[in-house]
Design a protein around this motif. Structure first.
Motif, PDB file in Angstrom:
ATOM      1  N   PRO B  15       0.795  -1.149  -0.119  1.00 31.99           N
ATOM      2  CA  PRO B  15       0.017  -0.038   0.004  1.00 31.99           C
ATOM      3  C   PRO B  15       0.889   1.274  -0.021  1.00 31.99           C
ATOM      4  O   PRO B  15       0.573   2.149  -0.691  1.00 31.99           O
ATOM      5  CB  PRO B  15      -0.657  -0.056   1.511  1.00 31.99           C
ATOM      6  CG  PRO B  15      -0.637  -1.570   1.700  1.00 31.99           C
ATOM      7  CD  PRO B  15       0.522  -1.943   1.025  1.00 31.99           C
ATOM      8  N   ALA B  16       1.965   1.309   1.048  1.00 34.07           N
ATOM      9  CA  ALA B  16       2.726   2.599   0.988  1.00 34.07           C
ATOM     10  C   ALA B  16       3.505   2.657  -0.212  1.00 34.07           C
ATOM     11  O   ALA B  16       3.399   3.938  -0.989  1.00 34.07           O
ATOM     12  CB  ALA B  16       3.903   2.270   2.106  1.00 34.07           C
ATOM     13  N   LEU B  17       4.239   1.552  -1.105  1.00 33.24           N
ATOM     14  CA  LEU B  17       4.678   1.895  -2.080  1.00 33.24           C
ATOM     15  C   LEU B  17       3.839   2.271  -3.406  1.00 33.24           C
ATOM     16  O   LEU B  17       4.230   3.123  -4.126  1.00 33.24           O
ATOM     17  CB  LEU B  17       5.607   0.510  -2.658  1.00 33.24           C
ATOM     18  CG  LEU B  17       6.666   0.114  -1.582  1.00 33.24           C
ATOM     19  CD1 LEU B  17       7.315  -1.064  -2.052  1.00 33.24           C
ATOM     20  CD2 LEU B  17       7.749   1.369  -1.644  1.00 33.24           C
ATOM     21  N   LEU B  19       0.885   4.001  -3.370  1.00 31.78           N
ATOM     22  CA  LEU B  19       0.422   5.112  -2.971  1.00 31.78           C
ATOM     23  C   LEU B  19       1.783   6.323  -3.332  1.00 31.78           C
ATOM     24  O   LEU B  19       1.526   7.105  -3.825  1.00 31.78           O
ATOM     25  CB  LEU B  19       0.026   5.504  -1.752  1.00 31.78           C
ATOM     26  CG  LEU B  19      -1.468   4.918  -1.333  1.00 31.78           C
ATOM     27  CD1 LEU B  19      -1.499   4.903   0.037  1.00 31.78           C
ATOM     28  CD2 LEU B  19      -2.495   5.869  -1.930  1.00 31.78           C
ATOM     29  N   LEU B  20       2.875   6.006  -2.882  1.00 37.28           N
ATOM     30  CA  LEU B  20       3.858   6.919  -3.215  1.00 37.28           C
ATOM     31  C   LEU B  20       4.531   6.711  -4.456  1.00 37.28           C
ATOM     32  O   LEU B  20       4.735   7.889  -4.931  1.00 37.28           O
ATOM     33  CB  LEU B  20       5.211   6.547  -2.147  1.00 37.28           C
ATOM     34  CG  LEU B  20       5.054   6.973  -0.811  1.00 37.28           C
ATOM     35  CD1 LEU B  20       6.073   6.165   0.162  1.00 37.28           C
ATOM     36  CD2 LEU B  20       4.997   8.072  -0.478  1.00 37.28           C
ATOM     37  N   ALA B  22       2.407   6.520  -6.964  1.00 38.08           N
ATOM     38  CA  ALA B  22       1.692   7.366  -7.863  1.00 38.08           C
ATOM     39  C   ALA B  22       1.569   8.826  -7.538  1.00 38.08           C
ATOM     40  O   ALA B  22       1.096   9.521  -8.463  1.00 38.08           O
ATOM     41  CB  ALA B  22      -0.051   6.739  -7.453  1.00 38.08           C
ATOM     42  N   PHE B  23       1.935   9.108  -6.424  1.00 35.32           N
ATOM     43  CA  PHE B  23       1.766  10.696  -5.987  1.00 35.32           C
ATOM     44  C   PHE B  23       3.016  11.129  -5.576  1.00 35.32           C
ATOM     45  O   PHE B  23       3.136  12.387  -5.449  1.00 35.32           O
ATOM     46  CB  PHE B  23       0.872  10.803  -4.725  1.00 35.32           C
ATOM     47  CG  PHE B  23      -0.572  10.537  -5.350  1.00 35.32           C
ATOM     48  CD1 PHE B  23      -1.372  11.376  -6.006  1.00 35.32           C
ATOM     49  CD2 PHE B  23      -1.189   9.248  -4.959  1.00 35.32           C
ATOM     50  CE1 PHE B  23      -2.608  11.083  -6.677  1.00 35.32           C
ATOM     51  CE2 PHE B  23      -2.605   8.839  -5.322  1.00 35.32           C
ATOM     52  CZ  PHE B  23      -3.030   9.848  -6.024  1.00 35.32           C
ATOM     53  N   THR B  24       4.285  10.351  -5.823  1.00 35.09           N
ATOM     54  CA  THR B  24       5.608  10.903  -5.567  1.00 35.09           C
ATOM     55  C   THR B  24       6.337  10.674  -6.840  1.00 35.09           C
ATOM     56  O   THR B  24       6.953  11.536  -7.591  1.00 35.09           O
ATOM     57  CB  THR B  24       6.335  10.629  -4.239  1.00 35.09           C
ATOM     58  OG1 THR B  24       5.341  10.898  -3.071  1.00 35.09           O
ATOM     59  CG2 THR B  24       7.535  11.219  -4.230  1.00 35.09           C
ATOM     60  N   HIS B  25       6.848   9.228  -6.798  1.00 32.95           N
ATOM     61  CA  HIS B  25       7.679   9.172  -8.230  1.00 32.95           C
ATOM     62  C   HIS B  25       7.131   9.366  -9.565  1.00 32.95           C
ATOM     63  O   HIS B  25       7.956   9.837 -10.161  1.00 32.95           O
ATOM     64  CB  HIS B  25       7.872   7.674  -7.864  1.00 32.95           C
ATOM     65  CG  HIS B  25       8.684   7.222  -6.535  1.00 32.95           C
ATOM     66  ND1 HIS B  25       8.015   6.395  -5.751  1.00 32.95           N
ATOM     67  CD2 HIS B  25       9.577   7.777  -5.855  1.00 32.95           C
ATOM     68  CE1 HIS B  25       8.493   6.438  -4.376  1.00 32.95           C
ATOM     69  NE2 HIS B  25       9.632   7.175  -4.488  1.00 32.95           N
ATOM     70  N   PRO B  27       4.619  11.519 -10.649  1.00 35.97           N
ATOM     71  CA  PRO B  27       4.630  12.573 -10.864  1.00 35.97           C
ATOM     72  C   PRO B  27       5.795  13.410 -11.118  1.00 35.97           C
ATOM     73  O   PRO B  27       5.972  14.106 -11.627  1.00 35.97           O
ATOM     74  CB  PRO B  27       3.707  13.229  -9.883  1.00 35.97           C
ATOM     75  CG  PRO B  27       3.629  12.381  -8.673  1.00 35.97           C
ATOM     76  CD  PRO B  27       3.750  11.028  -9.419  1.00 35.97           C
ATOM     77  N   THR B  28       6.746  12.873 -10.198  1.00 30.95           N
ATOM     78  CA  THR B  28       8.554  13.508 -10.636  1.00 30.95           C
ATOM     79  C   THR B  28       8.712  13.149 -11.782  1.00 30.95           C
ATOM     80  O   THR B  28       9.400  13.882 -12.718  1.00 30.95           O
ATOM     81  CB  THR B  28       9.252  12.791  -9.392  1.00 30.95           C
ATOM     82  OG1 THR B  28       8.757  13.057  -8.229  1.00 30.95           O
ATOM     83  CG2 THR B  28      10.616  13.502  -9.549  1.00 30.95           C
ATOM     84  N   ARG B  30       6.935  12.505 -14.368  1.00 33.89           N
ATOM     85  CA  ARG B  30       5.958  12.885 -15.525  1.00 33.89           C
ATOM     86  C   ARG B  30       6.381  14.595 -15.605  1.00 33.89           C
ATOM     87  O   ARG B  30       6.424  15.070 -16.482  1.00 33.89           O
ATOM     88  CB  ARG B  30       4.569  13.069 -15.161  1.00 33.89           C
ATOM     89  CG  ARG B  30       3.803  11.689 -15.503  1.00 33.89           C
ATOM     90  CD  ARG B  30       3.572  11.481 -16.697  1.00 33.89           C
ATOM     91  NE  ARG B  30       2.603  12.327 -17.124  1.00 33.89           N
ATOM     92  CZ  ARG B  30       2.237  12.439 -18.283  1.00 33.89           C
ATOM     93  NH1 ARG B  30       2.488  11.354 -19.072  1.00 33.89           N
ATOM     94  NH2 ARG B  30       1.210  13.372 -18.862  1.00 33.89           N
TER      95      ARG B  30
END
Lengths: 272, 290
Positions: B15-17, B19-20, B22-25, B27-28, B30
């Motif tokens: 779950p953590a990986l 979510l991270l 999708a919303f950290t790696h 978008p970085t 992209r």
């Protein structure tokens, strides 16, 4: 102690109280303006009459009730998810041995530097392609996993003695049950600390909610207050102050009651 | 027991990986992709433009202004908040009367939302009728136009930021001070060392790890804290208070150019990477007790 030192001492004490007063003054001013008629907003007379009329007009001029409800819902969604996600990940990183653990930790900790605030452009694109703009869950999504929470719980779980885990295993506990029955209760102070930090962060968060909310349906207090307090809205200082107190009231009340825990929590969260 | 592939561990991390990712790696990544493309609107098909966006950036006077502002904003907020935080912590930790109340006063700005307290500060800063100008007038000084004067506006933002941050950093120093041994101070006093000497030779060096931690956080905040700009100045007058993150927001959501906003975000990511690098080097050296 020499005479010189005593004078230095009292000078330092006076400066301390003076700075403390300066620091609390904005809040004191908000109370002053909110509880007095508008003509006393810039006129500090001790004989000024008290009134609640500013609260009434603030309450009538903005949908504070929906804003507050939205803030509570968003903060709750985020906190519950964070506690769940961070517990699992924190446990895995603290107690399981496997290839790639360092890599996983590194990938997670990246969020400490590249915070969701920085990625508003892309995350907005993602949210709009998921059609989650202007929803509570949309405001929460980028924050549902927290590197800070994972790291904090990992550090705490690491301190649990191996014998305790072994004993629980002998009793037949394993997997999720082990985490819930053994690790979670032992880490209670960390959970409390993390929760207080998380609640105050998300109660106050502004930029991302501003980007991703459009209507009263999901707008939290901070975004509502930005609209309410805008000079264009033509609301006077007294009413803005009353609105400010409504917005920060619940958090401020919790903070004053649990002051010691709050400060301890921030301390604890920072040291780890 | 070192397992090569530990299914349970990865399931717990999933779950953590996810979510991270999708919303950290994601978008970085992209962001980098978007900075090399351009389209008139977000619905139009983007076309690859290579480094054109960056060429635009180098020619953009607002970009340079924003970087310069951010530099001064960091210089203005970081050292002063740290110095005040140390001072506050020493006061509150000492034998002063009402230490609890004082601690509360210093810490309260931390839990108040930047956006709502900015409304109060807006009143403090308003010309003539504002609290600061009224106070100054009572001692016969014509107050400046705190937010309207381009030479003054950024300093006004800096003052408010220091007010917001110092009490938060105080907490970390307070925690550190409580771990220092009283014997050390007794010994120093026996040797006849004065308060300043004790601070310079004992307290400050022992607080070094905390100072590093706070320094990094204060630096990050200098790039992250823009909420008050929305209330106080909206980046004006004439971009005098525009900061990088605020400019990113404006570009993406007011000028609706997500490609140029992504290009600006790349600059932000580079700055954050630099801060991360500095942190690694500093923590590696471990500025600890000598």
């Amino acid at each position: 102690m020499t005479f010189m030192n005593i004078r230095l001492q009292s000078l330092s004490t006076i400066s301390a109280y003076l700075l403390g007063f300066v620091w609390i003054m904005p809040l004191i001013y908000a109370f002053w303006a909110a509880f007095h008629p508008p003509e006393y907003a810039t006129n500090f007379s001790l004989t000024a009459p008290l009134t609640l009329v500013n609260f009434k007009s603030a309450w009538n001029q903005a949908p504070f009730f929906s804003y507050m409800l939205n803030t509570i819902i968003i903060t709750t969604i985020i906190l519950v998810s964070q506690l769940f996600v961070c517990t699992l990940a924190g446990y895995a990183l603290a107690r399981e041995k496997f290839t790639g653990r360092g890599l996983a930790l590194g990938l997670i900790l990246m969020q400490l530097m590249v915070m969701p605030e920085i990625l508003i452009v892309e995350n907005y694109q993602t949210l709009s392609s998921l059609q989650l703009v202007d929803t509570h869950i949309g405001v929460g999504l980028p924050y549902l996993a927290s590197a800070f929470g994972i790291f904090l719980l990992r550090q705490t779980f690491k301190t649990v003695p191996q014998e305790l885990e072994d004993a629980a295993r002998v009793e037949g506990l394993s997997g999720i049950k082990m985490i819930i029955r053994v690790f979670v209760p032992l880490a209670f102070p960390t959970y409390l600390a993390y929760s207080l930090v998380s609640i105050s962060y998300h109660w106050n968060n502004f930029l991302w909610p501003l980007v991703v909310t459009n209507t009263e349906a999901s707008r939290p207090l901070t975004v509502g207050m930005a609209i309410f307090g805008a000079p264009e809205s033509g609301v006077d200082w007294s009413v803005i102050s009353a609105g400010t107190l409504i917005a920060i009231g619940p958090l401020l009340a919790i903070f004053l009651v649990f002051q010691r825990q709050f400060i301890q929590s921030f301390m604890q969260a920072g040291i780890k | 027991m070192h397992k090569r592939f530990n299914l349970k561990a990865w399931l717990l991390l999933l779950p953590a990986l996810l979510l991270l990712f999708a919303f950290t790696h994601w978008p970085t990544m992209r962001t980098f992709w978007r900075s090399a493309n351009w389209a008139k609107t977000d619905v139009a098909e983007p076309k690859f433009v290579g480094t054109e966006n960056f060429a635009l950036l180098l020619d953009d006077p607002v970009f340079w202004k924003v970087l310069e502002n951010n530099f001064w904003y960091a210089i203005g907020t970081v050292p002063t908040s740290i110095a005040l935080a140390i001072l506050m912590a020493i006061w509150v930790n000492g034998k002063i009367r009402c230490a609890g109340l004082l601690r509360l006063a210093f810490f309260t700005p931390t839990i108040l939302p930047m956006i709502t307290v900015a409304n109060i500060w807006l009143f403090f800063y308003s010309p003539d009728i504002g609290l600061f100008d009224q106070l100054l007038r009572s001692i016969g000084i014509d107050g400046p136009n705190w937010l309207g004067d381009p030479d003054m506006a950024l300093s006004s933002l800096i003052i408010m930021t220091i007010w917001k941050e110092a009490g938060f950093f105080m907490i970390f120093y307070l925690a550190a001070l409580q771990t220092l041994s009283p014997e050390l101070y007794q010994a120093a006093r026996l040797e006849g060392a004065g308060p300043w000497r004790i601070f310079r030779r004992i307290t400050f060096p022992l607080l070094m790890p905390t100072t590093l931690f706070v320094l990094i956080n204060a630096l990050l905040n200098a790039f992250k804290l823009v909420d008050h700009i929305f209330i106080l100045t909206k980046g004006g007058p004439n971009n005098a208070t525009n900061l990088l993150l605020y400019y990113i927001y404006e570009t993406a959501f007011s000028f609706l150019d997500s490609y140029y906003a992504a290009t600006l975000t790349v600059v932000m990511l580079v700055i954050l990477a630099l801060i991360a690098f500095v942190q690694m080097v500093l923590f590696d050296r471990k500025i600890h007790y000598k």
